[in-house]
Write an enzyme that holds these catalytic residues in place. Structure first.
Site, short mmCIF file in Angstrom:
data_model
loop_
_atom_site.label_atom_id
_atom_site.label_comp_id
_atom_site.label_asym_id
_atom_site.label_seq_id
_atom_site.Cartn_x
_atom_site.Cartn_y
_atom_site.Cartn_z
N GLY A 37 0.80 -1.22 0.00
CA GLY A 37 0.00 0.00 0.00
C GLY A 37 0.83 1.27 0.00
O GLY A 37 2.06 1.25 0.14
N ASP A 110 -4.43 -13.38 1.73
CA ASP A 110 -5.83 -12.97 1.67
C ASP A 110 -6.37 -12.99 3.09
O ASP A 110 -6.50 -14.06 3.70
CB ASP A 110 -6.64 -13.92 0.77
CG ASP A 110 -8.08 -13.45 0.56
OD1 ASP A 110 -8.58 -12.67 1.40
OD2 ASP A 110 -8.70 -13.87 -0.43
N ASP A 202 -1.11 7.47 15.97
CA ASP A 202 -1.56 8.77 15.47
C ASP A 202 -0.28 9.53 15.12
O ASP A 202 0.46 9.94 16.02
CB ASP A 202 -2.36 9.51 16.54
CG ASP A 202 -2.93 10.84 16.04
OD1 ASP A 202 -2.33 11.44 15.13
OD2 ASP A 202 -3.97 11.28 16.56
N HIS A 203 -0.01 9.69 13.83
CA HIS A 203 1.29 10.23 13.44
C HIS A 203 1.50 11.66 13.91
O HIS A 203 2.64 12.13 13.98
CB HIS A 203 1.51 10.12 11.93
CG HIS A 203 0.70 11.06 11.10
ND1 HIS A 203 -0.56 10.76 10.65
CD2 HIS A 203 0.97 12.31 10.63
CE1 HIS A 203 -1.03 11.76 9.95
NE2 HIS A 203 -0.12 12.71 9.91
N HIS A 265 -6.43 13.58 15.45
CA HIS A 265 -5.29 14.50 15.43
C HIS A 265 -5.52 15.77 16.25
O HIS A 265 -4.71 16.12 17.10
CB HIS A 265 -4.97 14.89 13.99
CG HIS A 265 -4.65 13.74 13.09
ND1 HIS A 265 -4.00 12.61 13.53
CD2 HIS A 265 -4.88 13.53 11.77
CE1 HIS A 265 -3.84 11.76 12.52
NE2 HIS A 265 -4.37 12.30 11.45
#
Length: 505
Positions: A37, A110, A202-203, A265
């Site tokens: 991704g 999967d 949470d970046h 955030h």
């Protein structure tokens, strides 16, 4: 009483000592769900590489990437290499690259098929035996929210999470989409992992300036005097973006700004600010917790939400000189969408540290600039004494991104008039080669340090505060204002600050 004070002081100093200590890294297996991704390519692979260069990976680590499509280990490693050249903040060291890439293996997977988990377990155990790694396993779920329950359940049923060593689970947001779904998700995760094993990432909590809030006053005693809350008029927190919905319409048109940015955030920034910039931080030895602050947020009743909340959606406009389309014209967005791309609110914290000081928050897409900052506006005492002086309020601005700085705005006498003019004093640090948020957070997770991850109580309380607003949305109790792309948001947002005779900075 004196003995109790000494004990409390000792405990506080011990906390600071522990905060500075480096927890040892143990050899482990890192399992990345969603390895093909966008997040893995842009953030996770470069973060792991930079940790490797800094000697902050375990001496022996097996990294297993999972994706739906088949590819060989060699092809997967070449994709990792390509991502490093494209997104790493530092130049690639050709001499060290082969040893780093050798740590990676790939498994076609999967999430809905139980056979995939037994194949994964075999790969993990074979690598552990080959490398002599104990059964310490870190699972990173960079997947669609609908797969989280499925994956964690099968990790248990297949025995992958029934290992002899420690186990940890990193979960990307969104953690649910309402109070009810968040509670259900947490209940399901708790069947497989203990709370201390769950790392809700949470970046924003990984951004260097946000992490420095914890020691800002301790390292700079002058700020303790400056942040006298009797002198503070209000606090403003802004997280604005110039980009639109991009290729995330499928997710974003269901989430909106309130779920994508506010519930996680922005409320985390509010709590970090309120905890670590408290004027009694030293007096109470830092014992105020983030959960104390979130629990102290005054609820906003859905019937009265329009008095404290403004939501908006961007229309066509111009961003940095380039014409852009409106939200409803974005690919994948329904032309009748009432989704919000802008959110602003006035918050009250009913806590002794912040009583009577309003917090204003706002976030939006397609704004005039990209910026995340905390602004503390001080009372304008000079204006109270003599309105003819024409002074402006003093400000302290903590810029979190894209740059990192602390700025003070003071008033100097203007020799050409009887008034004052504002002057900025800036203290900036170079952002060049600064560790990125995911580097800091991944390093913490590798060491088992959950300090800058959200615990369940924080998540639950934030959803509890948000829930009445979601109901106000559903019952159409909050109007949706339009704003042109490239602006600072809906004009109505400015009215939130009229009570304090202030404006957005």
């Amino acid at each position: 009483m004196h003995t109790e004070n000494l004990l409390e002081e000792f405990n506080f100093q011990n906390d600071l000592f522990e905060f500075k200590q480096e927890r040892p890294l143990q050899n482990m297996t890192f399992v990345l769900f969603g390895a093909t991704g966008d997040l893995a390519q842009r953030k996770l692979f470069p973060a792991l590489y930079n940790l490797y260069l800094d000697g902050k990976l375990p001496e022996t680590i097996s990294i297993v990437g999972l994706g739906r499509n088949y590819c060989s280990d060699e092809i997967f490693q070449s994709k990792v290499e390509k991502a490093l050249y494209a997104y790493s903040r530092r130049s690639i060291h050709a001499s060290s690259l082969p040893a780093f890439l050798e740590k990676f293996r790939y498994c076609s997977f999967d999430a809905t098929e139980k056979e995939s988990y037994y194949k994964l377990r075999e790969l993990i155990e074979n690598r552990e035996n080959e490398l002599g790694i104990p059964q310490n396993r870190l699972f990173y779920l960079s997947v669609a929210p609908s797969l989280i329950d499925i994956i964690t359940s099968h990790l248990s049923k297949s025995g992958i999470s029934q290992n002899n060593g420690w186990k940890r689970l990193i979960v990307e947001k969104p953690f649910g989409n309402s109070l009810k779904t968040a509670r259900k998700l947490n209940e399901n995760l708790s069947n497989v992992f203990r709370e201390e094993e769950i790392y809700r990432i949470d970046h924003y909590l990984g951004k260097p300036m946000v992490q420095k809030l914890r020691t800002l006053i301790l390292a700079n005693p002058i700020l303790e005097s400056l942040l006298n809350h009797k002198q503070i008029s209000n606090v403003q927190i802004t997280a604005s973006e110039t980009v639109g919905v991009e290729n995330r319409a499928d997710y974003y048109d269901k989430a909106g700004a309130i779920r994508d940015m506010v519930q996680n955030h922005l409320l985390q920034l509010v709590t970090m600010t309120a905890v670590y910039l408290s004027d009694n931080f030293m007096k109470n030895k830092g014992r105020v917790k983030k959960t104390d602050i979130i629990a102290s947020l005054q609820p906003i009743r859905k019937e009265k939400a329009y008095q404290s909340v403004v939501r908006g959606q961007y229309g066509p406009g111009e961003v940095q000189g380039n014409p852009v389309i409106g939200y409803k014209e974005e690919p994948g967005v329904n032309d009748s969408s009432t989704n919000d791309t802008f959110f602003a609110a006035r918050l009250s914290i009913e806590h002794p540290s912040w009583n009577g000081i309003p917090f204003y928050i706002r976030t939006g897409k397609r704004m005039n600039q990209k910026s995340t900052q905390i602004v503390i506006e001080f009372e304008n005492k000079v204006m109270d004494l003599n309105t003819q002086l024409g002074s402006s309020p003093n400000l302290m601005i903590l810029e979190i991104s894209p740059n990192e700085s602390i700025s003070l705005r003071v008033n100097l006498k203007d020799p050409s008039s009887t008034g004052y003019k504002p002057v900025w004093i800036d203290f900036s640090t170079s952002s060049e080669n600064q560790p990125e948020a995911y580097e800091l957070l991944l390093y913490d997770a590798l060491r088992g340090d959950s300090t800058f991850f959200a615990d369940w109580r924080e998540v639950e309380l934030s959803w509890k505060w948000i829930q009445p607003l979601l109901e106000a949305y559903q019952e159409e109790l909050l109007p949706l204002y339009s704003y042109p792309a490239g602006s600072t948001g809906p004009e109505m947002a400015n009215e939130l600050l009229l009570t304090d005779q202030s404006k957005w900075w």
